[in-house]
Write a protein that holds these residues in place. Sequence first.
Motif, PDB file in Angstrom:
ATOM      1  N   MET A  89       0.830  -1.209   0.000  1.00 45.47           N
ATOM      2  CA  MET A  89       0.000   0.000   0.000  1.00 45.47           C
ATOM      3  C   MET A  89       0.862   1.254   0.000  1.00 45.47           C
ATOM      4  N   PHE A 135       0.417   5.334   0.873  1.00 44.73           N
ATOM      5  CA  PHE A 135      -0.508   6.154   1.650  1.00 44.73           C
ATOM      6  C   PHE A 135      -0.510   7.608   1.171  1.00 44.73           C
ATOM      7  N   ASN A 140       4.242   8.292   4.657  1.00 47.96           N
ATOM      8  CA  ASN A 140       4.648   7.407   5.748  1.00 47.96           C
ATOM      9  C   ASN A 140       5.999   6.741   5.529  1.00 47.96           C
ATOM     10  N   LEU A 141       6.931   7.486   4.946  1.00 54.22           N
ATOM     11  CA  LEU A 141       8.298   6.972   4.901  1.00 54.22           C
ATOM     12  C   LEU A 141       8.862   6.971   6.314  1.00 54.22           C
ATOM     13  N   PHE A 142       9.864   6.124   6.553  1.00 51.57           N
ATOM     14  CA  PHE A 142      10.522   6.120   7.857  1.00 51.57           C
ATOM     15  C   PHE A 142      11.530   7.270   7.878  1.00 51.57           C
ATOM     16  N   PRO A 143      11.309   8.281   8.719  1.00 48.69           N
ATOM     17  CA  PRO A 143      12.111   9.518   8.620  1.00 48.69           C
ATOM     18  C   PRO A 143      13.566   9.345   9.034  1.00 48.69           C
ATOM     19  N   GLN A 172      15.154  -2.010   4.084  1.00 52.10           N
ATOM     20  CA  GLN A 172      14.848  -2.612   5.377  1.00 52.10           C
ATOM     21  C   GLN A 172      13.676  -3.609   5.370  1.00 52.10           C
ATOM     22  N   PRO A 173      12.554  -3.274   4.729  1.00 52.57           N
ATOM     23  CA  PRO A 173      11.445  -4.232   4.741  1.00 52.57           C
ATOM     24  C   PRO A 173      11.801  -5.555   4.053  1.00 52.57           C
ATOM     25  N   LEU A 201      13.896  -7.378   6.703  1.00 53.72           N
ATOM     26  CA  LEU A 201      13.166  -7.797   7.901  1.00 53.72           C
ATOM     27  C   LEU A 201      12.047  -8.770   7.573  1.00 53.72           C
ATOM     28  N   THR A 202      11.301  -8.492   6.523  1.00 54.30           N
ATOM     29  CA  THR A 202      10.122  -9.304   6.244  1.00 54.30           C
ATOM     30  C   THR A 202      10.453 -10.513   5.378  1.00 54.30           C
ATOM     31  N   ARG A 252       9.279   1.590  -2.325  1.00 57.01           N
ATOM     32  CA  ARG A 252       9.370   0.734  -1.138  1.00 57.01           C
ATOM     33  C   ARG A 252       8.313  -0.376  -1.188  1.00 57.01           C
ATOM     34  N   ALA A 253       7.093  -0.004  -1.561  1.00 56.89           N
ATOM     35  CA  ALA A 253       6.023  -1.005  -1.632  1.00 56.89           C
ATOM     36  C   ALA A 253       6.273  -1.983  -2.773  1.00 56.89           C
ATOM     37  N   MET A 308       8.652  -5.109  -2.465  1.00 59.26           N
ATOM     38  CA  MET A 308       8.200  -6.310  -1.764  1.00 59.26           C
ATOM     39  C   MET A 308       7.481  -7.271  -2.716  1.00 59.26           C
TER      40      MET A 308
END
Lengths: 218, 275
Positions: B111, B113, B117-120, B130-131, B134-135, B179-180, B183
Amino acid sequence: MEWSWSVAYDVMPRLAAGLIVTVQATLVGALVAYVLGLALAILKMSPYRLVAWSSYWSSEFVRRTPLLVQLYFLFYVLPDLGIFLEPFAAGVIGLGLHFSTYTSEVFRAGIENVPKGQWEAARSLNYSTIQTWRHVVLPQAIPPMIPPLANYLITMFKETPLLAAITVVELFNAANIYSNSHYKYLEPMTLVGTFFLLVSIPAAALAIRLENAFRRKA
Amino acid sequence: MFAGTRAQAVNADLRGQMQNIIEFQDVSKSFGSLQVLDDLNMHVVPGEKLALIGPSGSGKTTILRILMTLEDISAGEILLDGEPLWHEMRGGKRVRASEHHLRKMRDGVGMVFQQFNLFPHLTATENIEQPQVLTHRKSKAAAREKAAEMLSVVGLVDKRDHYPHQLSGGQQQRVAIARALAMDPKIMLFDEVTSALDPELVEEVLNVLRKLAEETDTTMLTVTHEMNFARDFADRVLFFEKGKIVEAGSPEDIFTNPKEERTRSFLRKFLTGIN
Ligand SMILES: Nc1ncnc2c1ncn2[C@@H]1O[C@H](COP(=O)(O)OP(=O)(O)O)[C@@H](O)[C@H]1O
Ligand SMILES: [Mg+2]
């Protein structure tokens, strides 16, 4: 009343030893206050009402009662229940527990200031709860918490003389013991005050600089 | 219950043929006493590009948030590739989805937004990297390579080491898209991704989406108020009002020959509002 340099020199080694205990008590107490405070903050934000509610009220209870009473309780009452703590251990637990109720508010505010969108982004990227805390929420929440946490560190440092009440020989108590046996109060107590100032003024200046640094960033 | 079993039977028949990648069956959603979705039925075929339009408050965002598992449903069922999203079978019984089940289902969905909603605290590259690490437990090197590839898709290779606050809104949103995409979701959701942007930054983001719509076979749902963009982007346009689909059809049908008076009046207001 005349200032005597020989008394000052005489008491100095004891004060130095006391200062070390004071610094140790402050640092260990602060560590307890930070770890416990973070845990308490997370509990207070729990989605389970009972958990949130009971941690809120126990925290209020500890915060609204005097640290001195809590120290007495830990050191003089707990032995009746079969729990014996060394003076230093009782002191840092009391100090840490009491101030954890303050630091938990810092942690809570810091965590709540992380926007909801950050949690949702992490969820949309399928982070686990632990990953979300570790990689998204805490890295954003912690920097602005540093100045207020540093201020509590300074406050805790100033409160350490209370540990004298449970026989910890920290800076103040070291001076007090000397004073009571030599009937000399001026030099020991003046030096105690000076030591506290020498540590807390630079520390406060540092805290203000931290605060400005983070304010500029925000 | 009956809807669920019927759907499963139908899905069994369709196996091997084209199965709907998304299916809403009588989905309702309420916030307290406010009913936001009302017995909604809709389906999406793999690779389809959908535009959701309609007045503010009609439930469009809620649909995307439900698909992203940010919001649960009050009634009905949603199937992704034939598998229930918000329920699972345990001991022969249909029960609410566990976090474990949601985590598995969520992996196929991405998704973007409205507020980026980026990681600042992470650079553009790190946000994308990172995702994956991590994921998807990718190696750092593989994740970095994919990040570089995605940054080139959105035209931001030269900004790879910038932090979000060093980027314009349009650039931040393009990083969020990258980023989305990194994935590799089967379904991408875009919620009014340009409505927080200054007008002059809107097109650079919409052009990325136009390109993606053309070049990838990812299923995409976008909520938008940009009607010209919806026309380019979408295979099918759904017009919503009060949690219901009022009219659905090709962009041509909806924008040129809308059948429903409510669609016409919405578009009229919109087009005069814009021009
Ligand atoms: N978390 C929530 N709590 C209460 N009401 C909500 C919540 N989220 C959305 N709503 C309400 O649901 C309705 C539909 O919202 P939304 O799906 O965002 O509509 P749209 O995206 O079409 O503008 C609105 O009236 C909105 O105020
Ligand atoms: Mg919306």
